[in-house]
Write a protein that holds these residues in place. Structure first.
Motif, short mmCIF file in Angstrom:
data_model
loop_
_atom_site.label_atom_id
_atom_site.label_comp_id
_atom_site.label_asym_id
_atom_site.label_seq_id
_atom_site.Cartn_x
_atom_site.Cartn_y
_atom_site.Cartn_z
N GLN A 49 28.34 8.08 9.35
CA GLN A 49 27.27 7.16 9.72
C GLN A 49 26.60 7.58 11.03
O GLN A 49 25.39 7.44 11.19
CB GLN A 49 27.80 5.74 9.85
N SER A 53 22.65 8.16 11.10
CA SER A 53 21.81 7.36 12.00
C SER A 53 21.15 8.22 13.08
O SER A 53 20.02 7.97 13.48
CB SER A 53 22.65 6.27 12.66
N SER A 56 18.07 9.88 11.33
CA SER A 56 17.05 8.95 10.86
C SER A 56 16.33 8.29 12.04
O SER A 56 15.10 8.19 12.06
CB SER A 56 17.67 7.88 9.94
N ALA A 96 17.56 12.31 6.17
CA ALA A 96 17.61 11.19 7.11
C ALA A 96 16.44 11.25 8.09
O ALA A 96 15.82 10.22 8.40
CB ALA A 96 18.93 11.20 7.87
N GLY A 100 13.47 8.47 8.53
CA GLY A 100 13.13 7.82 9.79
C GLY A 100 11.65 7.87 10.12
O GLY A 100 11.15 7.02 10.87
N GLU A 110 19.17 0.05 10.90
CA GLU A 110 19.93 1.30 11.08
C GLU A 110 20.82 1.20 12.32
O GLU A 110 21.98 1.64 12.31
CB GLU A 110 18.97 2.48 11.22
#
Length: 257
Positions: A49, A53, A56, A96, A100, A110
């Motif tokens: 994750q 994250s 993104s 990702a 974003g 997010e």
């Protein structure tokens, strides 16, 4: 593992002497293996994750000023290499980053996912923020719109707004290196104080305390134990070098006065 065997065996022995000792040790071993597996799964989930994250949100931040520059795209590509991402991981990171940049990207959602999976561990979240600052500063400046988004991200993650200024100062310090005197030297010294989070009026003892605290919080081994992907270790080491550099700049300035 040994501790679990010992405790399990001790409990078993108290109930059934030597047969109980053996059974208790076996049960302790099984429980220890299950716990270790669960911990590994948890760290893997945090790492996955974290990377998702990271890229993104990077796409969203880079687009905050209305355009994603070639320098910013290059930073993302450079990160792929620095993080030694596998082919599959690289494709996930690219996807990702593109996600974003989309107009309907839900930044707050997010960030909420990141908060949940990291359990709000400040050192990991600060490393996340550092990556975002590095990305938007790739073209030599941080646009006001990008700065505002960075501040929003910091607030959402529970990081003091001053951390954004601190990281931006760290970025400028890394660029300036050992640049010479005049205004440039004055800016370098001001940035060094920002990096350590202390005022110019701080005593030598306060300065050293702030330096040691930052070095402890950002130690690569500590961050790895909290879920920082091993591939990001180099960036963690780079941050500690920048903290040390800031401390040296201030010490040199004070010794020459």
């Amino acid at each position: 593992m040994f501790l679990a065997l010992f405790i399990g065996g001790l409990i078993g022995y108290s109930f059934g002497r030597f047969p109980g000792l053996l059974i208790g040790a076996i049960v302790g071993y099984i429980l220890a293996k299950a716990l270790a597996h669960k911990l590994r799964q948890g760290i893997f989930r945090v790492q996955s994750q974290f990377l998702e994250s990271t890229f993104s949100v990077m796409g969203a931040v880079c687009k905050a000023d209305g355009v994603v520059t070639q320098d910013e795209i290059q930073v993302a590509e450079t990160l792929f290499n620095r993080l030694r991402l596998s082919g599959e991981q690289r494709e996930t990171a690219k996807a990702a980053f593109r996600r974003g940049k989309e107009d309907d990207f839900d930044l707050d959602n997010e960030l909420n996912l990141l908060l949940r999976v990291t359990r709000g561990q400040s050192a990991l979240l600060q490393m996340f923020l550092q990556v975002q600052v590095s990305a938007v500063g790739a073209d030599g400046e941080v646009h006001p719109a990008e700065h505002e988004m960075l501040v929003h991200i910091a607030r959402k993650l529970g990081i003091p707004e001053a951390q954004v200024d601190q990281l931006e100062a760290m970025l400028r310090g890394a660029r300036s290196g050992t640049a010479g005197g005049g205004p440039a030297r004055g800016q370098q010294l001001a940035d060094a104080y920002k990096v350590l989070g202390v005022s110019e009026s701080a005593s030598d003892a306060e300065l050293k305390k702030a330096y040691r605290k930052l070095m402890s919080q950002n130690h690569p081994d500590k961050l790895a134990g909290r879920g920082l992907p091993e591939s990001m270790r180099e960036m963690a080491e780079e941050k500690t070098r920048e903290i040390s550099h800031a401390y040296d700049v201030i010490k040199d300035a004070r010794s020459s006065n």
